[in-house]
Write an enzyme that holds these catalytic residues in place. Structure first.
Site, short mmCIF file in Angstrom:
data_model
loop_
_atom_site.label_atom_id
_atom_site.label_comp_id
_atom_site.label_asym_id
_atom_site.label_seq_id
_atom_site.Cartn_x
_atom_site.Cartn_y
_atom_site.Cartn_z
N GLU A 20 43.82 40.75 41.37
CA GLU A 20 43.87 39.65 42.27
C GLU A 20 45.50 39.29 41.91
OE1 GLU A 20 39.55 37.67 42.24
OE2 GLU A 20 41.06 36.86 40.95
N GLU A 77 34.75 42.13 45.49
CA GLU A 77 34.17 41.03 44.65
C GLU A 77 33.72 40.13 45.64
OE1 GLU A 77 36.36 38.90 41.65
OE2 GLU A 77 37.64 40.71 41.06
#
EC number: 3.2.1.78
Length: 381
Positions: free
Chosen positions: A192, A299
């Site tokens: 991320e 995710e």
């Protein structure tokens, strides 16, 4: 006709099994909008288990990998980082120590040897691993662990020469160690990565340089960003906006980035309409389709009520050309020390939710698998 269909299915399964056996040592790759694993171009299901990298009991690792493989899941995302600023005194697993302006990679029994065991176990079970190499967040050290040793701040992490030299040295130590492993699905630049308020050129240039560096070390495996998929045109609202310094299409166009990644957490992002997630999936798939590269929905999760909303997102991903695999967050297990961390997103093996989130989804993926043309990411009639 019934017996003929059964015979065709049996022969088809035998052919696929023989092909898979012949290709078991091959490296995962991308073919058009599909992923190819063990010689099979298809859609694949998987999950995340960040905690696996930090287990010190081999029997626990074996149990988790066995349950994962037996469930029909194929791709597992685990952490390839654990950065500390002081050496732990309790034999805690860590991979890199940042201290006094220098960084040291831990290759010992409580270091990269833990990854060695997991990767060896994944090879034996046909599991493919996605491994990000640094964390944007402070969990397990993250980018701030580098900053503590070399100075600077989060936005400057991507351009700080000393930090990038240490990061590249770590990347080289890890990637070079597993160049020949068929268990590696892909290396990810980070988990991320963000650069809040930055121009998108900062992350894009960093990703261009880093992905090229990884490919120079390991041309055998795929490389991806590991980002959340933020930064899409047509909607100025968060997380479509470019505020976090990412441009999904621009980053996907980097030559050494093999596929796109996206995450989905409606609650964390302040999105009240959970069906919004279906459009998020479809919009990313459209960008991937245009780029001719697959998307990994790597995710996604809800804090509770997993079956209601996650099932809908799974169905959308499975039905949308450009989406090639999905990994729910996250796989939970009952180990010798008790349950793995319950972050409210966790779906535990053998639970009632496991059936809807995993077993039913794996069955749906299997149905699509036999209708999917190679390289097209399209459906049969």
């Amino acid at each position: 006709m019934k017996h003929l269909l059964s015979l065709v299915c049996t022969l088809g399964a035998a052919t696929l099994a023989a092909s898979a056996a012949a290709e078991a040592g091959s490296m995962p790759s991308a073919n058009g909008l599909d992923f190819v694993i063990d010689g099979e171009a298809s859609y694949f299901a998987g999950s995340n288990a960040y905690w696996l990298s930090f287990l010190t009991n081999n029997a626990d690792v074996d149990l988790a990998l066995d349950h994962f493989a037996e469930s029909g899941l194929k791709i597992l995302r685990i952490w390839g980082f654990s950065d500390v600023t002081a050496e732990p005194s309790d034999n805690k697993v860590y991979f890199q120590l940042h201290q006094n302006g220098s960084s040291t990679v831990n290759t010992g029994p409580n270091g990269l040897e833990r990854l060695d065991y997991i990767i060896s176990g994944a090879e034996k079970r046909g599991i493919k691993l996605v491994i990000p190499l640094v964390n944007y967040w402070d969990d397990f050290g993250g980018m701030n662990a580098y900053i503590s040793a070399y100075g600077g701040d989060k936005p400057g992490w991507y351009t700080n020469d000393k930090i990038q030299a240490a990061y590249h040295a770590y990347v080289k130590a890890v990637v070079s160690r597993y160049v020949d492993s068929p268990a590696i699905f892909a290396w990810e630049l980070a988990n991320e990565p963000r650069c809040s308020g930055c121009d998108t050129s900062i992350i894009n240039q960093w990703a261009t340089k880093t992905s090229s560096f990884i490919k120079s070390l390991d041309p055998n495996h795929m490389v991806a960003m590991g980002d959340e998929g933020m930064g899409l045109p047509g909607d100025s609202n968060y997380p479509y906006s470019y505020y976090e310094g990412n441009d999904f299409a621009l980053n996907l166009a980097i030559p050494d980035i093999d596929f796109g990644t996206l995450h989905l957490y409606t609650t964390d992002w302040g999105v009240s309409n959970n069906s919004w997630g279906n459009k998020w999936v479809q919009d990313h798939a459209a960008v991937c389709k245009s780029a001719g590269k697959p998307c990994l929905f790597e995710e996604y999760g809800m804090k509770g009520n997993h079956c209601t909303y996650e099932l809908a997102w799974q169905k959308t991903a499975l039905a949308t050309p450009g989406m090639a695999a999905d990994l729910f967050w996250q796989f939970g297990e009952n180990l010798s020390s008790g349950q793995t961390h319950n972050d409210k997103y966790t779906v535990y093996y053998g639970s009632n939710e496991w059936k809807c989130v995993v077993s039913d989804h794996v069955a749906a993926v299997a149905v699509r698998r036999y209708r999917l043309p190679v390289g097209g990411g399209q459906h049969g009639p």
